[in-house]
Design an enzyme around this catalytic site. Structure first.
Site, mmCIF file in Angstrom:
data_model
loop_
_atom_site.group_PDB
_atom_site.id
_atom_site.type_symbol
_atom_site.label_atom_id
_atom_site.label_comp_id
_atom_site.label_asym_id
_atom_site.label_seq_id
_atom_site.Cartn_x
_atom_site.Cartn_y
_atom_site.Cartn_z
ATOM 1 N N GLU A 277 0.824 -1.207 0.000
ATOM 2 C CA GLU A 277 0.000 0.000 0.000
ATOM 3 C C GLU A 277 0.859 1.258 0.000
ATOM 4 O O GLU A 277 0.547 2.246 -0.684
ATOM 5 C CB GLU A 277 -0.941 0.008 1.213
ATOM 6 C CG GLU A 277 -1.960 -1.117 1.245
ATOM 7 C CD GLU A 277 -3.062 -0.947 0.205
ATOM 8 O OE1 GLU A 277 -3.054 0.049 -0.543
ATOM 9 O OE2 GLU A 277 -3.945 -1.829 0.152
ATOM 10 N N ARG A 281 0.777 3.830 -3.351
ATOM 11 C CA ARG A 281 0.115 5.114 -3.101
ATOM 12 C C ARG A 281 1.121 6.242 -2.880
ATOM 13 O O ARG A 281 1.035 7.285 -3.528
ATOM 14 C CB ARG A 281 -0.811 5.008 -1.884
ATOM 15 C CG ARG A 281 -1.908 3.966 -2.032
ATOM 16 C CD ARG A 281 -2.905 4.040 -0.896
ATOM 17 N NE ARG A 281 -3.708 2.814 -0.797
ATOM 18 C CZ ARG A 281 -4.996 2.780 -0.461
ATOM 19 N NH1 ARG A 281 -5.630 3.891 -0.194
ATOM 20 N NH2 ARG A 281 -5.639 1.636 -0.384
ATOM 21 N N ASP A 417 -5.283 -9.850 -8.162
ATOM 22 C CA ASP A 417 -5.537 -8.987 -9.314
ATOM 23 C C ASP A 417 -4.309 -8.367 -9.957
ATOM 24 O O ASP A 417 -4.002 -8.599 -11.134
ATOM 25 C CB ASP A 417 -6.527 -7.878 -8.921
ATOM 26 C CG ASP A 417 -6.154 -7.172 -7.621
ATOM 27 O OD1 ASP A 417 -5.128 -7.525 -7.009
ATOM 28 O OD2 ASP A 417 -6.905 -6.259 -7.215
ATOM 29 N N GLU A 586 -12.092 0.650 -10.501
ATOM 30 C CA GLU A 586 -11.704 -0.309 -11.545
ATOM 31 C C GLU A 586 -12.565 -0.233 -12.802
ATOM 32 O O GLU A 586 -12.051 -0.342 -13.924
ATOM 33 C CB GLU A 586 -11.715 -1.740 -10.980
ATOM 34 C CG GLU A 586 -10.604 -2.038 -10.014
ATOM 35 C CD GLU A 586 -10.842 -1.462 -8.624
ATOM 36 O OE1 GLU A 586 -9.863 -1.283 -7.870
ATOM 37 O OE2 GLU A 586 -12.027 -1.179 -8.294
#
Length: 699
Positions: A277, A281, A417, A586
């Protein structure tokens, strides 16, 4: 065997050089009673049957199609039909209607028919011309509004200024947008859509800046901030490049000033952060801001090196996740102030997290000239290349202690994913001259997509929506029709993999697409439609976090999305615990990519519908937007959270959906999984190629 039937020019008559067949009885008489044919075919019973079949078939065609070649024109003219019908005798006699020949047109009748057709064409041309004039008037009206009153409710054209007489929500922009879509006024659609999304971004930022500045996230209902991502001001960094792309200079100034004054100190003092993360980010956001602010933009404060220095300081501490692990697979968590790392409580890392660091660390090596970042990150993918897979598909957990996959759960949703996303994107980012060094990544991507199509793609019942399911127990276990909203990244990746970011029309013109590329592009469009229907099927027009699809061996009645008018109400199943919406990006990400590649305006229309639903149900008057607890009921129950990716991804992709294709073009940039764009540069590959020759930096 029967000989061929005799043929003679005696069977034809000519009249004014126009071919005319003999009557059916003349032909039949000639053939059946010809002594030659009778003699030679009398002994062939099959020949008789075929001969009779041929005769009646030809006779039927003669009866139906004989006549003047212009008879088709005659039949569209009611007046001419009436005249022709007088020569047929009794119109009620069906036998006579069957045998009659279609009437010829006289020269006058032909002229009259042609004149009528020309009048119809002229009439159509007249209305097209009028339509164009109305469109031009609309564009003229819009141009005045954008020049003197953009963002105001209304234009005062004589005094050349705007006025807010309807609440100050930019009413003209909203009112004009669907008109522009109907008219095909693409420039207006682009400007109006961008303006509305930009205003939404500023509204979201205003709530954050007012109630949560410096915190990771805003809780808009309780008007306070919360640190859920390590306390590095994640929303500030995630939103920064979005503001730069939109030209929201006040936001850029606020965010940049906060980063310059606070971020490096926080990095050195904060405790535990998640490697994945924080990388996508914060490191990703800083590097993108560094590029955008140093590539000729107008953003002068702070200096671009402020962003680069912060990214490098943070990455140096994150490297401990790699160096502390006994295998190339990094630990999941890092304690910044201690410069240490450790695995998750269960000892495992997720496959998507360890394989979704490479874009950021590769680009950091490019801009700093230090190959150590790329060296450690790329070892992960090189190692995964050697592990066994199921038709290119991999389990969602991997052990940093053994370097092996753990379990058999295969899915493209959470924890799986972005592994597949980065196989393609890391390869693309290398540029044309550097991709040969990592060709194994594209090979792995290609094999995985073949596996997806073979093992995970299904169609729903009864309407046949194409979706991506899961294999919770591996390929030998049962198939699950569960599909996370996260999987809606896949249409965009498939389209990007097919054309490499080039518009489809150009790629086809240059003969760059294979049959498999076209097949993948079609699958991308089918999956995008499914993702959009996950929105349309609910009462709010917003998608749930997870959906199940009705298949032959699974259906639960009474768990629809609430929109009973939806064509797919019986195809999509939404369980009570899966009905929340986190403002995820998405679907709009894929719509953006597909619009850029196909240039089909439906993707803009779909994106606008989703944006309107966000505006209607998630906007908080005091500032910010909130997640929802249940999208299937009205009014929806609200959660008190605005995720950082709403500003960093969702609104960015919506803005770019309505932007010109020259804004962050897909053949020049690659977006990381948090929507931070990195430039494709062939020169950057010189450094990364050096990694395989002893970690030398480029000059």
């Amino acid at each position: 065997m029967c000989d061929s039937l005799p043929y003679s020019t005696k069977d034809l008559h000519y009249d004014n050089a126009k071919f005319r067949q003999r009557s059916f009885f003349q032909v039949l008489n000639r053939i059946m009673y010809s002594s030659n044919s009778n003699r030679k075919c009398a002994q062939c019973s099959m020949g008789k049957f075929l001969l009779m079949l041929l005769i009646f078939g030809v006779g039927y065609l003669i009866l139906v199609h004989a006549g003047h070649p212009d008879v088709g024109i005659n039949r569209i003219n009611h007046t001419v039909l009436s005249k022709g019908s007088n020569a047929t005798g009794d119109s009620g006699n069906r036998l006579m209607k069957f045998w009659r020949k279609p009437p010829r047109l006289s020269p006058d009748e032909i002229t009259q028919s042609n004149r009528l057709l020309m009048l119809n064409e002229n009439e159509a041309s007249k209305w097209i011309s009028r339509q164009q004039q109305v469109k031009e008037a609309f564009i003229h009206a819009w141009s005045g509004y954008t020049k003197y009153a953009m963002g105001f409710d209304e234009l005062m054209p004589l005094s050349k200024r705007g006025v807010d007489g309807l609440g100050g929500l930019g009413a003209t922009v909203v009112d004009a947008l669907d008109t522009a879509m109907i008219m095909g006024a693409d420039n207006v659609v682009s400007e109006a859509g961008q303006q509305q999304v930009k205003e939404a971004f500023i509204h979201a930022w205003s709530g954050y800046a007012k109630y949560a500045m410096g915190f990771d996230e805003l809780m808009p209902l309780s008007k306070r901030g919360v640190d859920g991502l390590g306390g590095l001001g994640a929303t500030v960094v995630d939103a920064l490049d979005t503001a730069m792309i939109m030209g929201a200079d006040n936001v850029v100034s606020e965010a940049g000033s906060w980063i310059e004054a606070n971020l490096v100190q926080r990095i050195k003092q904060k405790g535990q952060v998640n490697l994945f993360e924080t990388t996508i980010r914060v490191v990703g956001g800083l590097l993108s801001a560094y590029h955008l602010s140093s590539s000729g933009g107008i953003h002068k404060s702070p200096q671009p090196t402020v962003y680069l220095d912060a990214a490098r300081t943070l990455a140096d501490l994150l490297l401990s996740a790699f160096t502390s692990s006994p295998t190339p697979i990094p630990f999941s968590d890092v304690v910044l102030r201690e410069n240490s790392s450790h695995p998750a409580p269960d000892g495992l890392s997720t496959t998507s997290e360890v394989s979704t660091l490479q874009m950021e660390f590769n680009y950091l090596s490019v801009v700093t000239g230090d190959p150590k970042y790329s060296f450690h990150a790329m070892k992960v993918l090189e190692h995964i290349k050697t592990l066994p897979k199921v038709e290119g598909l991999v389990p969602i957990y991997i052990s940093p202690h053994t370097g092996e996959f753990s379990g058999q759960n295969i899915r493209l949703g959470s924890r799986g994913d972005s592994y597949y996303e980065y196989l393609l994107k890391v390869w693309l980012l290398k540029g044309t001259s550097g991709r040969s060094n990592v060709s194994y990544l594209y090979d792995m991507y290609h094999e995985a997509m073949m596996g997806v199509k073979h093992l995970l793609i299904r169609k729903s019942i009864p309407k046949g929506l194409v979706f991506v399911g899961e294999l919770p127990s591996g390929p030998k276990g049962s198939f699950s029709s569960k599909m996370d909203h996260l999987v809606c990244f896949l249409p965009g990746v498939l389209a990007l993999g097919a054309t490499k970011g080039i518009a489809k029309a150009r790629a086809m013109k240059d003969n760059l697409l294979t049959f498999e590329d076209m097949e993948n592009l079609k699958l991308a469009e089918d999956l995008a439609k499914t993702c959009v229907e996950m929105y349309s099927v609910t009462s709010t027009g917003l998608a749930p976090e997870i959906a199940y699809f009705h298949v032959e061996d699974y259906f639960e009645p009474g768990l629809d999305g609430g929109n009973k008018t939806s064509e797919y109400v019986d195809d999509i199943i939404i369980k009570p615990l899966d009905r929340h919406n986190l403002l995820r990006p998405e679907t709009v990400e894929s719509l953006f990519v597909l619009y850029r590649i196909t240039e089909d305006p439906k993707y803009r229309e779909w994106g606008w519908q989703i944006f309107e639903a966000f505006e209607k149900y998630t906007k908080v008057d005091s500032g910010g937007y909130t997640s929802l607890d249940d999208v299937t009921v009205l009014p929806p129950r609200r959660r008190d959270k605005m995720e950082t990716f709403f500003l960093g991804e969702t609104l960015k992709y919506l803005y770019l959906l309505f932007s010109d294709t020259t804004v962050i073009p897909l053949d020049k940039y690659v977006f990381n999984t948090e929507a931070h764009p990195f430039p494709i540069s062939d020169s950057s590959c010189q450094l990364l190629s050096a990694l395989y020759m002893g970690c030398h930096s480029c000059s």
